[in-house]
Write a protein that holds these residues in place. Structure first.
Motif, mmCIF file in Angstrom:
data_model
loop_
_atom_site.group_PDB
_atom_site.id
_atom_site.type_symbol
_atom_site.label_atom_id
_atom_site.label_comp_id
_atom_site.label_asym_id
_atom_site.label_seq_id
_atom_site.Cartn_x
_atom_site.Cartn_y
_atom_site.Cartn_z
ATOM 1 N N VAL A 195 44.387 -23.212 -40.728
ATOM 2 C CA VAL A 195 45.283 -22.459 -41.604
ATOM 3 C C VAL A 195 46.702 -22.492 -41.041
ATOM 4 O O VAL A 195 46.933 -22.068 -39.900
ATOM 5 C CB VAL A 195 44.797 -20.999 -41.744
ATOM 6 N N TYR A 196 47.637 -22.976 -41.853
ATOM 7 C CA TYR A 196 49.044 -23.102 -41.462
ATOM 8 C C TYR A 196 49.939 -22.443 -42.506
ATOM 9 O O TYR A 196 49.635 -22.491 -43.703
ATOM 10 C CB TYR A 196 49.474 -24.575 -41.414
ATOM 11 N N LEU A 197 51.053 -21.905 -42.063
ATOM 12 C CA LEU A 197 52.150 -21.669 -42.990
ATOM 13 C C LEU A 197 52.621 -23.050 -43.424
ATOM 14 O O LEU A 197 52.693 -23.979 -42.599
ATOM 15 C CB LEU A 197 53.289 -20.916 -42.319
ATOM 16 N N TYR A 198 52.926 -23.230 -44.675
ATOM 17 C CA TYR A 198 53.241 -24.552 -45.205
ATOM 18 C C TYR A 198 54.360 -25.233 -44.414
ATOM 19 O O TYR A 198 54.218 -26.379 -43.983
ATOM 20 C CB TYR A 198 53.625 -24.442 -46.687
ATOM 21 N N ASP A 199 55.473 -24.532 -44.220
ATOM 22 C CA ASP A 199 56.615 -25.155 -43.542
ATOM 23 C C ASP A 199 56.315 -25.482 -42.080
ATOM 24 O O ASP A 199 56.850 -26.455 -41.546
ATOM 25 C CB ASP A 199 57.861 -24.277 -43.656
ATOM 26 N N ASP A 200 55.451 -24.706 -41.439
ATOM 27 C CA ASP A 200 55.042 -25.045 -40.071
ATOM 28 C C ASP A 200 54.256 -26.352 -40.055
ATOM 29 O O ASP A 200 54.411 -27.174 -39.148
ATOM 30 C CB ASP A 200 54.188 -23.922 -39.456
ATOM 31 N N PHE A 201 53.418 -26.537 -41.073
ATOM 32 C CA PHE A 201 52.663 -27.783 -41.148
ATOM 33 C C PHE A 201 53.587 -28.971 -41.413
ATOM 34 O O PHE A 201 53.411 -30.041 -40.832
ATOM 35 C CB PHE A 201 51.575 -27.697 -42.225
#
Length: 156
Positions: A95-101
């Motif tokens: 599970v990632y925050l989108y921008d972190d990914f």
């Protein structure tokens, strides 16, 4: 296994995991360009959007991604979940925050593209896709496994 079936399975498994925790999940219509699932609290007052990327059972390498994954969306309520389907046993969810990914994918690609081609020594050419393989995982990626609290914290 058909790619559409793999994608559907990943989305349903994410919905199931969130539903077990009391989160209401709604699948979006197919081919929504940014997210696959809306997750909300029981009152509908808080919600997050989730993009799901699923790796099929026979794939031991990683996730092949569209080049669009390289652009940040600046939305703190947008998440990306990598699903690693398992034939026997529990699936893995990262599970990632989108921008972190997006940052992770761009970093991994830069490491790849800046190294000369192994056989010819020539510079590598840009490709129309990106990837995120298990071999590229760092400790912070392993810590994302089943890290559902990133989503729960947004909905509580």
């Amino acid at each position: 296994m058909d790619n559409n079936l793999i994608a559907n399975a990943g989305e349903f498994f994410v919905c199931a995991q969130l539903s077990k925790k009391g989160i209401l999940t709604l699948l979006t219509p197919k081919n929504n360009p940014l997210f696959d699932i809306i997750a909300t609290d029981n009152l509908g007052s808080k919600h997050v959007a989730i993009q799901v990327k699923t790796m099929g059972i026979g794939n031991k390498q990683g996730w092949k991604l569209n080049k669009q994954i390289t652009v940040k969306k600046n939305n703190p309520n947008l998440f990306l979940i990598l699903v690693d389907l398992k034939e026997d046993g529990l699936n893995n969810f990262y599970v990632y925050l989108y921008d972190d990914f997006v940052d992770k994918v761009n970093e991994t690609y830069q490491e790849y593209i800046t190294k000369p081609h192994a056989r010819t020594g020539e510079p590598k050419k840009d490709v129309s896709f990106r990837w995120f393989n298990y071999k590229d995982f760092k400790s912070q990626d392993h810590s994302k496994k089943n890290k559902w609290d990133l989503i729960f914290d947004k909905l509580n």
